[in-house]
Write a protein that holds these residues in place. Structure first.
Motif, PDB file in Angstrom:
ATOM      1  N   TRP A 141       0.845  -1.207   0.000  1.00 45.61           N
ATOM      2  CA  TRP A 141       0.000   0.000   0.000  1.00 45.61           C
ATOM      3  C   TRP A 141       0.877   1.253   0.000  1.00 45.61           C
ATOM      4  O   TRP A 141       1.898   1.303   0.700  1.00 45.61           O
ATOM      5  CB  TRP A 141      -0.884   0.022   1.240  1.00 45.61           C
ATOM      6  CG  TRP A 141      -1.816   1.204   1.320  1.00 45.61           C
ATOM      7  CD1 TRP A 141      -3.047   1.312   0.733  1.00 45.61           C
ATOM      8  CD2 TRP A 141      -1.606   2.437   2.018  1.00 45.61           C
ATOM      9  NE1 TRP A 141      -3.619   2.529   1.034  1.00 45.61           N
ATOM     10  CE2 TRP A 141      -2.745   3.247   1.816  1.00 45.61           C
ATOM     11  CE3 TRP A 141      -0.553   2.946   2.784  1.00 45.61           C
ATOM     12  CZ2 TRP A 141      -2.874   4.530   2.353  1.00 45.61           C
ATOM     13  CZ3 TRP A 141      -0.673   4.222   3.323  1.00 45.61           C
ATOM     14  CH2 TRP A 141      -1.825   5.006   3.108  1.00 45.61           C
ATOM     15  N   SER A 142       0.490   2.206  -0.793  1.00 43.69           N
ATOM     16  CA  SER A 142       1.105   3.530  -0.679  1.00 43.69           C
ATOM     17  C   SER A 142      -0.012   4.558  -0.795  1.00 43.69           C
ATOM     18  O   SER A 142      -1.087   4.266  -1.341  1.00 43.69           O
ATOM     19  CB  SER A 142       2.155   3.761  -1.773  1.00 43.69           C
ATOM     20  OG  SER A 142       1.508   3.862  -3.019  1.00 43.69           O
ATOM     21  N   GLU A 162      -0.198   7.042  -2.606  1.00 46.19           N
ATOM     22  CA  GLU A 162      -0.486   7.411  -4.000  1.00 46.19           C
ATOM     23  C   GLU A 162      -1.272   6.314  -4.719  1.00 46.19           C
ATOM     24  O   GLU A 162      -2.239   6.585  -5.430  1.00 46.19           O
ATOM     25  CB  GLU A 162       0.811   7.648  -4.793  1.00 46.19           C
ATOM     26  CG  GLU A 162       1.754   8.702  -4.240  1.00 46.19           C
ATOM     27  CD  GLU A 162       2.524   8.238  -3.008  1.00 46.19           C
ATOM     28  OE1 GLU A 162       3.041   7.099  -3.033  1.00 46.19           O
ATOM     29  OE2 GLU A 162       2.579   8.995  -2.008  1.00 46.19           O
ATOM     30  N   LYS A 163      -0.851   5.057  -4.526  1.00 44.37           N
ATOM     31  CA  LYS A 163      -1.439   3.984  -5.339  1.00 44.37           C
ATOM     32  C   LYS A 163      -2.509   3.173  -4.627  1.00 44.37           C
ATOM     33  O   LYS A 163      -3.155   2.336  -5.238  1.00 44.37           O
ATOM     34  CB  LYS A 163      -0.334   3.007  -5.750  1.00 44.37           C
ATOM     35  CG  LYS A 163       0.683   3.573  -6.735  1.00 44.37           C
ATOM     36  CD  LYS A 163       1.385   2.376  -7.349  1.00 44.37           C
ATOM     37  CE  LYS A 163       2.713   2.677  -7.955  1.00 44.37           C
ATOM     38  NZ  LYS A 163       3.526   1.485  -8.158  1.00 44.37           N
ATOM     39  N   HIS A 212      -1.968  -2.382  -3.919  1.00 41.51           N
ATOM     40  CA  HIS A 212      -1.588  -2.843  -5.255  1.00 41.51           C
ATOM     41  C   HIS A 212      -0.601  -3.999  -5.149  1.00 41.51           C
ATOM     42  O   HIS A 212      -0.128  -4.325  -4.064  1.00 41.51           O
ATOM     43  CB  HIS A 212      -0.988  -1.687  -6.074  1.00 41.51           C
ATOM     44  CG  HIS A 212       0.263  -1.102  -5.475  1.00 41.51           C
ATOM     45  ND1 HIS A 212       0.234  -0.214  -4.412  1.00 41.51           N
ATOM     46  CD2 HIS A 212       1.571  -1.318  -5.747  1.00 41.51           C
ATOM     47  CE1 HIS A 212       1.472   0.110  -4.089  1.00 41.51           C
ATOM     48  NE2 HIS A 212       2.310  -0.545  -4.866  1.00 41.51           N
TER      49      HIS A 212
END
Ligand code: PLP
Ligand code: COI
Length: 353
Positions: A35-36, A38-39, A42
């Protein structure tokens, strides 16, 4: 959701079922998702089991940003594999994540990764009496900076371990020491979350108990040290004068999935179940006047563990002559019967792979 699967080229030799114990061996693969900010979530993947590589400044190593879950896959007599109430673990994971400011995972996403992982690793589910495949989902904050703040990067991982019984005693009664020095949690803290920090803070009392020949400690509330809370790795229940009494979910104890299931089974059998404050004084009186009929712990790893002796303030109290009581045995038989597919699951709790 797309899940990338990379199978190992080096399958491990499976351990002898009689040597399993708890959490010593691990299966061939692990599931992961990143997990980030921004994304979002994923890169869901199932890959060969291997060491994790993290930055020395990673948040988890300094500020304990970590949560985990524990559930089991069971081998049925017909050869199939099933899990017990897995969606409840996904929901609790998200409640823990919310408390620790870690990212929550959409339920269907976490469930899909978990079930796919168990499908890939199902041959690791042992079939001997009392054994299962313990699943340990966990999440940690993984920012590469020493600032203290909510995380911007996290990893979610699931590993699997074929296990036997958690306590060396198996289904035989364990000895538990009531702890009145250290405390585990307070309301407003992280007691209801399944986070590593709760267990780190528990270790000192647990070690003192072990040194005295006890399996674990029974915690008292963190403010008055007056009310019974839970044991190191399980919730507790007492049969007092025919009624079942268990500490209420006050915010400082873990809302156990086994606890919730025991309450439902007990109510379906016509028992009065009281979820309330239970003071250690009331418990001691019940032990002295003989109205404490049974005591047991319940949890995924611990299953149903009868308590044969309680120690408080240096005094030892034997419960039910140090033997498993009939209500404890009935619960053990029904729950494990449903889990291993030997008893009809009228509650709709099992999820077949
Ligand atoms: N309490 C604590 C502190 C635990 O570690 C556990 C184990 O998960 C439990 C209670 C029982 O919870 P569950 O029945 O969901 O496994
Ligand atoms: C479980 O029962 O799943 C637990 O997490 C208990 C444990 C800390 C071994």
């Amino acid at each position: 959701m797309e899940i990338k699967i990379v199978k190992t080229q080096n399958k491990k030799v499976k351990p002898e079922p009689s040597t399993l114990g708890f959490g010593k061996y691990f299966s061939d693969h692990m599931a992961m998702m990143t997990w980030s900010q921004e994304k979002g979530w994923h890169n869901a993947r199932i890959v060969p089991f291997e060491n994790l590589s993290i930055h020395p400044a990673s948040t988890v190593l300094h500020y304990g940003a970590e949560i985990f879950e524990g559930l089991k896959a069971y081998r049925r007599k017909d050869g199939g594999v099933q899990m017990f109430r897995p969606i409840e673990n996904v929901r609790r994971l998200n409640r823990s994540a919310e408390r620790l400011c870690l990212p929550t995972i959409p339920e269907d996403m976490a469930f899909e990764l978990l079930t796919k992982f168990v499908e890939v690793e199902q041959e690791w589910t042992p079939s001997n009496e009392g054994t299962s495949l313990y699943l340990r989902p966990f999440m940690f904050g993984n920012d590469e900076t020493l600032g203290v703040h909510s995380v911007h990067n996290a990893e979610f991982v699931i590993i699997a371990s074929p296990v036997g019984s958690y306590y060396k005693e198996g289904i035989n009664p364990v000895k538990i020491m009531i702890e009145n020095e250290d405390v585990r949690a307070v309301r407003g803290g992280t007691g209801y979350a399944k986070c590593g920090g709760n267990y780190a803070a528990s270790t000192r009392a647990g070690k003192r108990a072990e040194d005295k020949g006890y399996s674990q400690v029974l915690w008292l509330d963190g403010v008055e040290r007056k009310y019974i809370e839970e044991v190191g790795a399980m919730n507790v229940m007492f049969k007092i004068n025919g009624k079942i009494v268990t500490p209420m979910l006050s915010g400082s104890i873990l809302p156990g999935i086994t606890r919730m299931s025991c309450i439902e089974v007990l109510k379906s059998k016509g028992f009065d179940v009281e979820e309330r404050l239970l003071s250690v004084d009331e418990l001691v009186s019940a032990m002295k006047d003989g109205t404490l009929e049974e005591a047991f712990g319940c949890g995924t790893a611990a299953v149903i563990s009868p308590i044969g002796e309680l120690m408080y303030d240096g005094v030892k109290y034997t419960v039910n002559g140090g033997k498993i009581g009939e209500t404890t045995q009935m619960l053990y038989d029904i729950l494990t019967g449903i889990q291993w597919g030997k008893v009809e699951d009228t509650f709709g709790w099992v999820y077949k792979i």
